[in-house]
Design a protein around this motif. Structure first.
Motif, PDB file in Angstrom:
ATOM      1  N   VAL A 334      81.688  68.205  12.734  1.00 45.05           N
ATOM      2  CA  VAL A 334      82.239  67.159  13.595  1.00 45.05           C
ATOM      3  C   VAL A 334      82.197  67.682  15.026  1.00 45.05           C
ATOM      4  N   THR A 335      81.795  66.840  15.970  1.00 45.50           N
ATOM      5  CA  THR A 335      81.540  67.335  17.325  1.00 45.50           C
ATOM      6  C   THR A 335      82.784  67.517  18.181  1.00 45.50           C
ATOM      7  N   ASN A 336      83.849  66.752  17.899  1.00 46.40           N
ATOM      8  CA  ASN A 336      85.034  66.873  18.754  1.00 46.40           C
ATOM      9  C   ASN A 336      86.238  66.211  18.095  1.00 46.40           C
ATOM     10  N   GLY A 337      87.407  66.429  18.683  1.00 45.91           N
ATOM     11  CA  GLY A 337      88.609  65.721  18.279  1.00 45.91           C
ATOM     12  C   GLY A 337      89.339  66.266  17.073  1.00 45.91           C
ATOM     13  N   VAL A 338      88.916  67.390  16.517  1.00 40.33           N
ATOM     14  CA  VAL A 338      89.583  67.956  15.338  1.00 40.33           C
ATOM     15  C   VAL A 338      90.714  68.871  15.795  1.00 40.33           C
ATOM     16  N   THR A 339      91.892  68.685  15.214  1.00 41.20           N
ATOM     17  CA  THR A 339      93.071  69.452  15.646  1.00 41.20           C
ATOM     18  C   THR A 339      93.635  70.372  14.572  1.00 41.20           C
ATOM     19  N   ILE A 341      92.892  71.980  10.230  1.00 40.42           N
ATOM     20  CA  ILE A 341      92.012  72.077   9.069  1.00 40.42           C
ATOM     21  C   ILE A 341      92.743  72.712   7.896  1.00 40.42           C
ATOM     22  N   ALA A 342      92.267  72.394   6.682  1.00 44.05           N
ATOM     23  CA  ALA A 342      92.761  73.030   5.465  1.00 44.05           C
ATOM     24  C   ALA A 342      91.617  73.084   4.464  1.00 44.05           C
ATOM     25  N   ALA A 343      91.514  74.189   3.744  1.00 41.10           N
ATOM     26  CA  ALA A 343      90.460  74.377   2.753  1.00 41.10           C
ATOM     27  C   ALA A 343      91.089  74.628   1.393  1.00 41.10           C
ATOM     28  N   GLY A 344      90.695  73.839   0.396  1.00 40.91           N
ATOM     29  CA  GLY A 344      91.182  73.998  -0.963  1.00 40.91           C
ATOM     30  C   GLY A 344      90.175  74.700  -1.840  1.00 40.91           C
ATOM     31  N   GLY A 345      90.336  74.531  -3.156  1.00 42.33           N
ATOM     32  CA  GLY A 345      89.429  75.190  -4.085  1.00 42.33           C
ATOM     33  C   GLY A 345      87.999  74.739  -3.896  1.00 42.33           C
ATOM     34  N   GLY A 346      87.777  73.434  -3.865  1.00 45.18           N
ATOM     35  CA  GLY A 346      86.442  72.897  -3.664  1.00 45.18           C
ATOM     36  C   GLY A 346      86.477  71.657  -2.802  1.00 45.18           C
ATOM     37  N   HIS A 347      87.445  71.573  -1.903  1.00 47.37           N
ATOM     38  CA  HIS A 347      87.567  70.423  -1.011  1.00 47.37           C
ATOM     39  C   HIS A 347      88.134  70.862   0.325  1.00 47.37           C
ATOM     40  N   SER A 348      87.987  70.003   1.332  1.00 46.75           N
ATOM     41  CA  SER A 348      88.439  70.309   2.677  1.00 46.75           C
ATOM     42  C   SER A 348      89.135  69.110   3.299  1.00 46.75           C
ATOM     43  N   LEU A 349      90.075  69.370   4.176  1.00 49.71           N
ATOM     44  CA  LEU A 349      90.807  68.331   4.902  1.00 49.71           C
ATOM     45  C   LEU A 349      90.800  68.686   6.387  1.00 49.71           C
ATOM     46  N   PHE A 350      90.812  67.655   7.228  1.00 51.22           N
ATOM     47  CA  PHE A 350      91.012  67.918   8.660  1.00 51.22           C
ATOM     48  C   PHE A 350      91.736  66.743   9.293  1.00 51.22           C
ATOM     49  N   ILE A 351      92.433  67.030  10.376  1.00 52.11           N
ATOM     50  CA  ILE A 351      93.138  66.012  11.155  1.00 52.11           C
ATOM     51  C   ILE A 351      92.424  65.844  12.486  1.00 52.11           C
ATOM     52  N   LYS A 352      92.318  64.600  12.927  1.00 47.55           N
ATOM     53  CA  LYS A 352      91.762  64.330  14.245  1.00 47.55           C
ATOM     54  C   LYS A 352      92.887  64.053  15.246  1.00 47.55           C
ATOM     55  N   SER A 353      92.539  64.020  16.508  1.00 45.68           N
ATOM     56  CA  SER A 353      93.531  63.904  17.569  1.00 45.68           C
ATOM     57  C   SER A 353      94.290  62.594  17.548  1.00 45.68           C
ATOM     58  N   ASP A 354      93.765  61.576  16.837  1.00 46.51           N
ATOM     59  CA  ASP A 354      94.481  60.309  16.723  1.00 46.51           C
ATOM     60  C   ASP A 354      95.456  60.300  15.535  1.00 46.51           C
ATOM     61  N   GLY A 355      95.591  61.450  14.860  1.00 50.15           N
ATOM     62  CA  GLY A 355      96.519  61.551  13.744  1.00 50.15           C
ATOM     63  C   GLY A 355      95.966  61.077  12.416  1.00 50.15           C
ATOM     64  N   SER A 356      94.681  60.754  12.361  1.00 53.06           N
ATOM     65  CA  SER A 356      94.051  60.368  11.078  1.00 53.06           C
ATOM     66  C   SER A 356      93.701  61.607  10.266  1.00 53.06           C
TER      67      SER A 356
END
Length: 356
Positions: A334-339, A341-356
């Motif tokens: 992702v090029t921008n806006g990521v605030t 991150i979290a990494a699980g066993g085989g999955h990933s999560l991230f939050i963007k600056s708009d709270g999504s």
């Protein structure tokens, strides 16, 4: 069916809005082996994923296929300040500094003074473990690290490889300690728990490690397990992350360093050569790294421009690059806006600056 990142992001945001209220932005995320937690700005806690051990804390044990829920569900309505997700258990902190836990407790990882040795092996509602004074938490495979307001480090759970750092190994079932025990008296500022190894930073910026070290994840130049904290880097460490068998840290100059298992390129050094062991810290990125997360066999980081980068195992699409191909070097996702991150066993999560 392969799904591109844009469509996936829309789908995830839609689900979060539909099933968790939508009015409040997401502020914190945590990825366990096969489950996820998130906080919203109103202090509410929601969860989704695998729930065999009760790790979602919703009062259920999902012991029949599909063993969990595929939609976020709100568990606690307010006052949550921190979350962490382990192999099959979850922890959270409330605004009063109390520690709460739920899920798998075979090895004493909930810290409630018991071991649960019969199916479904866990506790399916949050239970209070410590009444106050907790400032940070980290959940590993089957154990936890706890940081108190006085800078003391505490631990509970599995200790078969010395990951608790209390000077012992517990090689027979239940392998663990079922009450929090003090490991370091003061001066600890940051903690990270991996599969079976632990990292912490002290107030001088020094990095310490203990536990499972078969793949050099402690970074001490050996592959020997250690049951007492060992000083690895003398100063300048500001952030840490521990995966299943690898470790990441950021130094004060924004450089990213890694050590440990590198079977599918999770260290991001451009290699994955047998025996896949790097037993000392190696620099991966020279500057501008601001946040890191380590999963089972993959790694994520954010740069100062808000861009998201990933490397390592991708058989489940956890790198988010639109393929299922593993990579051994950092790739921008992702090029921008990521605030966050979290990494699980085989999955990933991230939050963007708009709270999504």
């Amino acid at each position: 069916m392969k799904t591109n990142l844009g469509k996936l992001a829309v789908l995830v945001v839609g689900l979060l809005l539909a099933f968790s209220g939508g009015a409040q932005p997401v502020t914190k995320i945590a990825g366990g082996q096969s489950h996820s937690l998130f906080l919203k700005s109103d202090g509410s806690l929601s969860a989704m994923g695998y729930n065999y051990f009760g790790q979602l804390g919703d009062g259920n044990y999902d012991t029949a296929s599909p063993y969990g829920t595929n939609q976020p569900q709100q568990l606690v309505t307010s006052n949550i300040t921190a979350i962490t997700a382990g192999g099959g258990h979850s922890l959270f902190l409330k605004s009063d500094g109390s520690l709460w836990a739920m899920g798998d407790n075979r090895y004493g990882q909930l810290g409630d003074g018991i071991f649960i040795s019969s199916a479904p092996y866990g506790v399916n509602v949050p239970e209070q473990i410590v009444a106050n004074g907790i400032t940070n938490i980290a959940a590993g495979g089957a154990y936890n690290l706890i940081l108190k307001s006085d800078g003391s480090l505490w631990a509970m759970g599995a200790n078969n490889y010395g990951q608790l750092g209390d000077g012992t190994f517990i090689p027979t079932f239940p392998y663990g300690v079922n009450l929090p025990e003090q490991i370091v008296a003061n001066g600890v500022t940051n903690i990270a728990a991996g599969g079976s190894h632990s990292l912490f930073v002290k107030s001088d910026g020094g990095l310490w490690a203990m536990g499972w070290n078969k793949y050099g994840q402690l970074g001490d130049g050996t592959t020997n397990n250690i049951n007492n904290p060992k000083w690895i880097v003398t100063n300048g460490v500001k952030a840490i992350a521990a995966g299943q068998d690898h470790s990441l840290f950021i130094k004060s100059d924004g450089s990213l360093w890694a050590m440990g298992y590198n079977s599918v390129g999770q260290l991001g050094d451009g290699t994955h050569i047998s025996p896949y062991i790097v037993n000392h810290p190696e620099q991966i990125v020279a500057s501008n790294v601001t946040a890191i997360a380590a999963g089972r066999f993959h790694s994520l980081f954010i740069k100062s421009d808000g861009s998201l980068w990933a490397m390592g195992d991708n058989q489940y699409g956890q790198l988010g690059d639109g393929t299922y191909n593993s990579i051994n070097h950092p790739e921008q996702i992702v090029t921008n806006g990521v605030t966050a991150i979290a990494a699980g066993g085989g999955h990933s999560l991230f939050i963007k600056s708009d709270g999504s």
